[in-house]
Design an enzyme around this catalytic site. Structure first.
Site, PDB file in Angstrom:
ATOM      1  N   TYR A   1      18.561  -0.504   4.309  1.00  0.00           N
ATOM      2  CA  TYR A   1      19.947  -0.812   3.943  1.00  0.00           C
ATOM      3  C   TYR A   1      20.665   0.439   3.465  1.00  0.00           C
ATOM      4  O   TYR A   1      20.241   1.069   2.501  1.00  0.00           O
ATOM      5  CB  TYR A   1      19.983  -1.889   2.856  1.00  0.00           C
ATOM      6  CG  TYR A   1      19.113  -3.079   3.205  1.00  0.00           C
ATOM      7  CD1 TYR A   1      19.277  -3.727   4.422  1.00  0.00           C
ATOM      8  CD2 TYR A   1      18.108  -3.512   2.345  1.00  0.00           C
ATOM      9  CE1 TYR A   1      18.472  -4.794   4.771  1.00  0.00           C
ATOM     10  CE2 TYR A   1      17.296  -4.582   2.690  1.00  0.00           C
ATOM     11  CZ  TYR A   1      17.481  -5.223   3.903  1.00  0.00           C
ATOM     12  OH  TYR A   1      16.674  -6.269   4.246  1.00  0.00           O
TER      13      TYR A   1
ATOM     14  N   ASP B   1      23.444   1.258   1.492  1.00  0.00           N
ATOM     15  CA  ASP B   1      24.302   0.487   0.594  1.00  0.00           C
ATOM     16  C   ASP B   1      25.702   1.074   0.460  1.00  0.00           C
ATOM     17  O   ASP B   1      26.628   0.372   0.058  1.00  0.00           O
ATOM     18  CB  ASP B   1      23.650   0.372  -0.791  1.00  0.00           C
ATOM     19  CG  ASP B   1      22.474  -0.607  -0.766  1.00  0.00           C
ATOM     20  OD1 ASP B   1      22.409  -1.437   0.162  1.00  0.00           O
ATOM     21  OD2 ASP B   1      21.619  -0.535  -1.662  1.00  0.00           O
TER      22      ASP B   1
ATOM     23  N   GLU C   1      27.087   1.003   4.841  1.00  0.00           N
ATOM     24  CA  GLU C   1      27.092  -0.331   5.460  1.00  0.00           C
ATOM     25  C   GLU C   1      27.706  -1.392   4.551  1.00  0.00           C
ATOM     26  O   GLU C   1      28.402  -2.296   5.014  1.00  0.00           O
ATOM     27  CB  GLU C   1      25.657  -0.747   5.819  1.00  0.00           C
ATOM     28  CG  GLU C   1      25.064   0.093   6.945  1.00  0.00           C
ATOM     29  CD  GLU C   1      23.592  -0.203   7.220  1.00  0.00           C
ATOM     30  OE1 GLU C   1      23.116   0.150   8.307  1.00  0.00           O
ATOM     31  OE2 GLU C   1      22.893  -0.772   6.345  1.00  0.00           O
TER      32      GLU C   1
ATOM     33  N   GLY D   1      31.089   0.808  -3.600  1.00  0.00           N
ATOM     34  CA  GLY D   1      32.243   0.732  -4.503  1.00  0.00           C
ATOM     35  C   GLY D   1      32.913  -0.636  -4.452  1.00  0.00           C
ATOM     36  O   GLY D   1      33.370  -1.163  -5.464  1.00  0.00           O
TER      37      GLY D   1
ATOM     38  N   VAL E   1      24.460  -4.920  -4.997  1.00  0.00           N
ATOM     39  CA  VAL E   1      24.371  -5.025  -3.547  1.00  0.00           C
ATOM     40  C   VAL E   1      23.221  -5.990  -3.257  1.00  0.00           C
ATOM     41  O   VAL E   1      22.049  -5.617  -3.295  1.00  0.00           O
ATOM     42  CB  VAL E   1      24.136  -3.654  -2.888  1.00  0.00           C
ATOM     43  CG1 VAL E   1      24.244  -3.774  -1.369  1.00  0.00           C
ATOM     44  CG2 VAL E   1      25.148  -2.627  -3.400  1.00  0.00           C
TER      45      VAL E   1
ATOM     46  N   TYR F   1      19.852  -6.264  -5.601  1.00  0.00           N
ATOM     47  CA  TYR F   1      19.720  -5.108  -6.491  1.00  0.00           C
ATOM     48  C   TYR F   1      21.005  -4.832  -7.251  1.00  0.00           C
ATOM     49  O   TYR F   1      22.101  -5.062  -6.748  1.00  0.00           O
ATOM     50  CB  TYR F   1      19.360  -3.846  -5.686  1.00  0.00           C
ATOM     51  CG  TYR F   1      17.930  -3.400  -5.896  1.00  0.00           C
ATOM     52  CD1 TYR F   1      16.906  -3.877  -5.093  1.00  0.00           C
ATOM     53  CD2 TYR F   1      17.610  -2.511  -6.924  1.00  0.00           C
ATOM     54  CE1 TYR F   1      15.592  -3.475  -5.302  1.00  0.00           C
ATOM     55  CE2 TYR F   1      16.304  -2.100  -7.129  1.00  0.00           C
ATOM     56  CZ  TYR F   1      15.297  -2.591  -6.320  1.00  0.00           C
ATOM     57  OH  TYR F   1      14.003  -2.200  -6.531  1.00  0.00           O
TER      58      TYR F   1
ATOM     59  N   HIS G   1       9.114   0.042  -1.027  1.00  0.00           N
ATOM     60  CA  HIS G   1      10.360   0.572  -0.467  1.00  0.00           C
ATOM     61  C   HIS G   1      10.744   1.834  -1.217  1.00  0.00           C
ATOM     62  O   HIS G   1      10.130   2.180  -2.230  1.00  0.00           O
ATOM     63  CB  HIS G   1      11.485  -0.468  -0.557  1.00  0.00           C
ATOM     64  CG  HIS G   1      11.736  -0.947  -1.958  1.00  0.00           C
ATOM     65  ND1 HIS G   1      11.033  -1.973  -2.535  1.00  0.00           N
ATOM     66  CD2 HIS G   1      12.614  -0.522  -2.905  1.00  0.00           C
ATOM     67  CE1 HIS G   1      11.453  -2.157  -3.772  1.00  0.00           C
ATOM     68  NE2 HIS G   1      12.409  -1.287  -4.033  1.00  0.00           N
TER      69      HIS G   1
ATOM     70  N   ASP H   1      30.741  19.089  -3.955  1.00  0.00           N
ATOM     71  CA  ASP H   1      31.634  20.108  -3.393  1.00  0.00           C
ATOM     72  C   ASP H   1      31.835  21.143  -4.495  1.00  0.00           C
ATOM     73  O   ASP H   1      32.665  20.976  -5.384  1.00  0.00           O
ATOM     74  CB  ASP H   1      32.940  19.440  -2.958  1.00  0.00           C
ATOM     75  CG  ASP H   1      33.869  20.388  -2.241  1.00  0.00           C
ATOM     76  OD1 ASP H   1      33.669  21.618  -2.362  1.00  0.00           O
ATOM     77  OD2 ASP H   1      34.807  19.910  -1.588  1.00  0.00           O
TER      78      ASP H   1
ATOM     79  N   GLU I   1      23.579  27.726   7.380  1.00  0.00           N
ATOM     80  CA  GLU I   1      23.270  26.295   7.249  1.00  0.00           C
ATOM     81  C   GLU I   1      21.859  25.986   7.740  1.00  0.00           C
ATOM     82  O   GLU I   1      21.169  25.137   7.185  1.00  0.00           O
ATOM     83  CB  GLU I   1      24.303  25.468   8.027  1.00  0.00           C
ATOM     84  CG  GLU I   1      25.673  25.476   7.348  1.00  0.00           C
ATOM     85  CD  GLU I   1      26.764  24.819   8.157  1.00  0.00           C
ATOM     86  OE1 GLU I   1      26.682  24.846   9.405  1.00  0.00           O
ATOM     87  OE2 GLU I   1      27.716  24.293   7.556  1.00  0.00           O
TER      88      GLU I   1
ATOM     89  N   HIS J   1       9.359   2.959  -4.695  1.00  0.00           N
ATOM     90  CA  HIS J   1       9.149   1.784  -5.534  1.00  0.00           C
ATOM     91  C   HIS J   1       7.958   0.975  -5.031  1.00  0.00           C
ATOM     92  O   HIS J   1       8.031   0.323  -4.004  1.00  0.00           O
ATOM     93  CB  HIS J   1      10.429   0.928  -5.535  1.00  0.00           C
ATOM     94  CG  HIS J   1      10.439  -0.098  -6.624  1.00  0.00           C
ATOM     95  ND1 HIS J   1      11.521  -0.902  -6.873  1.00  0.00           N
ATOM     96  CD2 HIS J   1       9.504  -0.448  -7.535  1.00  0.00           C
ATOM     97  CE1 HIS J   1      11.244  -1.708  -7.886  1.00  0.00           C
ATOM     98  NE2 HIS J   1      10.022  -1.457  -8.297  1.00  0.00           N
TER      99      HIS J   1
HETATM  100 NI    NI Z   1      13.250  -0.772  -5.795  1.00  0.00          NI
END
Ligand code: NI
Length: 648
Positions: free
Chosen positions: A311, A313, A316, A320, A394, A397, A445, A454, A494, A606
């Site tokens: 996901y 978050d 997708e 916010g 989300v 979580y 996960h 910046d 870069e 996790h």
């Molecule tokens: Ni977790």
């Protein structure tokens, strides 16, 4: 389509209203944007605003701005026609009252618009209208569909036949025993529906295996489950009888020597802009803009039902957009200043979230201290930090993003991860999941974040050095073998700046300004101190490595380009991959003494613990930015000794 008259009036009133180019969009400006876009004929009754936000002017324009200068206000909107999936990327100038760019998105190659809130509801209706899915649920002994909670999970891109260009979600489900029972305790495993949101149908149902649905309830708000509440905690209150030490004026915060502007974006959430530190009489810039530009949560379970769980978050789900209103909680303690957030809803109308961002001061223990054995002097000063934070939910979580500013010039970001783990049926001795209850599993996960920093350390000409602690062979200049030193490597292009942390070498990256010297004649700098947790663990062949390539390096440095905003690219939802940082860095521009952006991947792996059930005690990850030769000495000698009455 003609704009509504009330919107026209607001549009006129809006022109030139903003006092600063980075001022957050007002509700009136959201109204005006909607009226303008509707007037262009792009909008049908089935058009939704998947994203609408301020299009910030370029850095050069903002830095040249003087109070009173005219400000052009522009917005970007991503429009999705839910009836046919057509997606348009629109840029409009509120000031000029014109739509300046309309581009139709090739959703096959270019990704889909972010997931709409109304699609959370749509998947529920779609799967429950599908006879095959209903039969699969019934086979698992579940008869009351009203208690089944299908989850709208982002589909990713796995090259599955017929999916590319189609607007998809994948649906795993949970079941509640009663409407108020938390469903996460009862995953309905072994079955997943792939849903086409435009056709509004289940296009594939994978009914892989029958697994038990865990029955034990785990309701954190049910006293009969929680048990007696402890009575031993005495009140602990923060009192600031003279008020806080910060000031806020039009979203510009000043606290001690710090000064910055608050921004809020539906995708990135809290954005901090033009962060500076006043050093004597000089206001010295440090960061032009800081945000979480992306995050991804990849899961480790290779089951045919779950291999696709990744996901994004931010890109997708618009983290916010899912911000909590901190009206009722006790998220912050002390003298608090709240900022409300204004965003557009799916109809393009303003939606205000009150108390979205919280700001307060915290005592942070000892700042510095010395007891001198010769003079017998004893000096102690206390550290304090300014905390600017928001929480977002989300799905299962809850994430808190906490920016800290310290008296000594340190900046820190801490992510607080809590909420409920995504559960599964536990399969005995699973190498991919922990067991957290009877028959209840919690797949392994990662949580991986990309901070976009910046940088503007004392100006625009910045460069990045990589510093490692280095052991030295005994002999020659090191006859006793005690020596160790430090290597300094300038990252000049870069292609050289996609780097991995090395905690065993205390690796840090110094962002220096080769044109600004400290009193010893050396370039001033800020060190990025990484935590060095594992990067994306999925195999090289995994689809997620193409889509979340940013998470294969802890550090990227790119030349500033206002179009390069997101670590995994612009439209992340179902994007096949390759966009974002690898594409930006492939230009291989010089980054040595240039206007540069530093991107830092951090996060956590996790392996859920028993103690993470049924709600996770906050776990944290983040990074620190520390001044290195930025100041000419410890900048906190002027902090007075504490006079608090609690101090003896
Ligand atoms: Ni977790």
């Amino acid at each position: 389509m003609q704009p509504a008259t009330d919107d026209s009036a607001q549009l006129t009133a809006t022109r030139g209203a903003a006092a600063h180019p980075l001022a957050r969009l007002s509700a009136d400006e959201v109204h005006a944007a909607r009226a303008l876009i509707e007037g262009s004929g792009l909008v049908t009754p089935s058009t939704r605003y998947a994203y609408l936000a301020l299009e910030e002017p370029t850095k050069a324009e903002v830095l040249a701005f003087q109070p009173g200068d005219p400000v052009e206000r522009r917005v970007r909107a991503i429009l999705l026609d839910v009836a046919n999936g057509r997606t348009h990327d629109v840029l409009a100038s509120l000031t000029r009252a014109e739509v300046q760019r309309v581009a139709e998105v090739d959703t096959g190659a270019g990704g889909q618009a972010p997931i709409l809130l109304e699609e959370f509801i749509a998947v529920d209706e779609i799967v429950k209208a599908d006879a095959g899915w209903c039969a699969a649920i019934a086979r698992r002994g579940i008869t009351d569909l009203s208690l089944v909670r299908p989850c709208p999970l982002s589909a990713g891109d796995f090259g599955l036949p017929g999916e590319r260009g189609r607007r998809m979600l994948r649906v795993l489900s949970f079941v509640a025993h009663r409407p108020e029972d938390h469903c996460w305790a009862h995953p309905i495993d072994g079955v997943v529906a792939y849903v086409d949101l435009v056709e509004r149908s289940v296009v594939e149902l994978i009914d892989h295996e029958l697994l038990p649905v865990p029955k034990e309830e785990a309701n954190i708000d049910d006293p009969s489950y929680v048990g007696p509440v402890r009575t031993t905690l005495k009140p602990l209150e923060i009192s600031q009888p003279e008020g806080p030490s910060f000031q806020v004026a039009d979203d510009v915060v000043t606290w001690e020597n710090w000064r910055f502007r608050i921004g809020f974006d539906p995708r990135e959430g809290l954005v901090l802009q033009q962060i500076s530190f006043t050093d004597g009489t000089r206001e010295r810039p440090i960061i032009y803009r800081a945000s979480i530009a992306e995050m991804v949560v990849p899961y480790a379970d290779p089951s045919p039902v779950r291999f696709w769980q990744n996901y994004f978050d931010a890109g997708e789900y618009l983290l916010g957009q899912q911000v909590n209103s901190l009206v009722l909680g006790c998220d912050c303690l002390g003298e608090i200043h709240y900022f409300d957030a204004v965003m557009a809803d799916g109809e393009g109308k303003p939606r205000e979230v009150s108390n979205a961002v919280c700001m307060h001061e915290e005592d942070y223990g000892v700042l510095w201290k010395h007891t001198d054995i010769f003079t017998e002097s004893q000096e102690t000063r206390r550290q304090r930090r300014l905390v600017v934070s928001f929480f977002t939910t989300v799905g299962n979580y809850d994430y808190g993003f906490y920016w800290y500013f310290y008296l000594d010039g340190t900046i820190q970001l801490e992510v607080k991860m809590t909420g409920v783990i995504f559960t599964s049926s536990y399969v005995a001795d699973s190498p991919w999941a922990s067991q957290v209850g009877p028959e209840l599993g919690a797949p392994y996960h990662q949580h991986l974040y990309s901070a976009r920093l910046d940088m503007m350390v004392d100006g625009l000409t910045n460069a990045v050095d990589e510093l490692d602690a280095v052991r030295v062979r005994a002999g020659g200049a090191n006859p006793h073998g005690n020596a160790f030193t430090r290597s300094v490597t300038r990252l000049t292009r870069e292609s050289e700046a996609a780097r991995v942390a090395h905690p065993a070498a205390a690796r840090v990256w110094h962002v220096v300004n080769p044109q600004s010297m400290n009193r010893l004649g050396r370039p001033v700098g800020y060190a990025l101190v990484p935590q060095g947790q594992p990067l994306l663990l999925a195999a090289d062949e995994a689809a997620i490595r193409r889509r979340a390539a940013f998470a294969t390096r802890h550090l990227w440095v790119t030349r500033y380009d206002p179009a390069e905003r997101y670590a995994a690219g612009d439209l992340v939802n179902q994007h096949p991959g390759g966009d974002g940082l690898p594409a930006y860095a492939a230009q291989d521009r010089s980054i040595d003494g240039e206007d540069i952006v530093v991107w830092h991947t951090f996060g956590s792996v996790h392996f859920p613990r028993l103690e993470d059930w049924p709600v996770i005690p906050v776990d944290t990850c983040g990074f620190t930015l520390k001044p290195v030769g930025f100041f000419d000495r410890n900048p906190t000698l002027d902090v007075p000794a504490s006079t608090s009455r609690h101090c003896h």
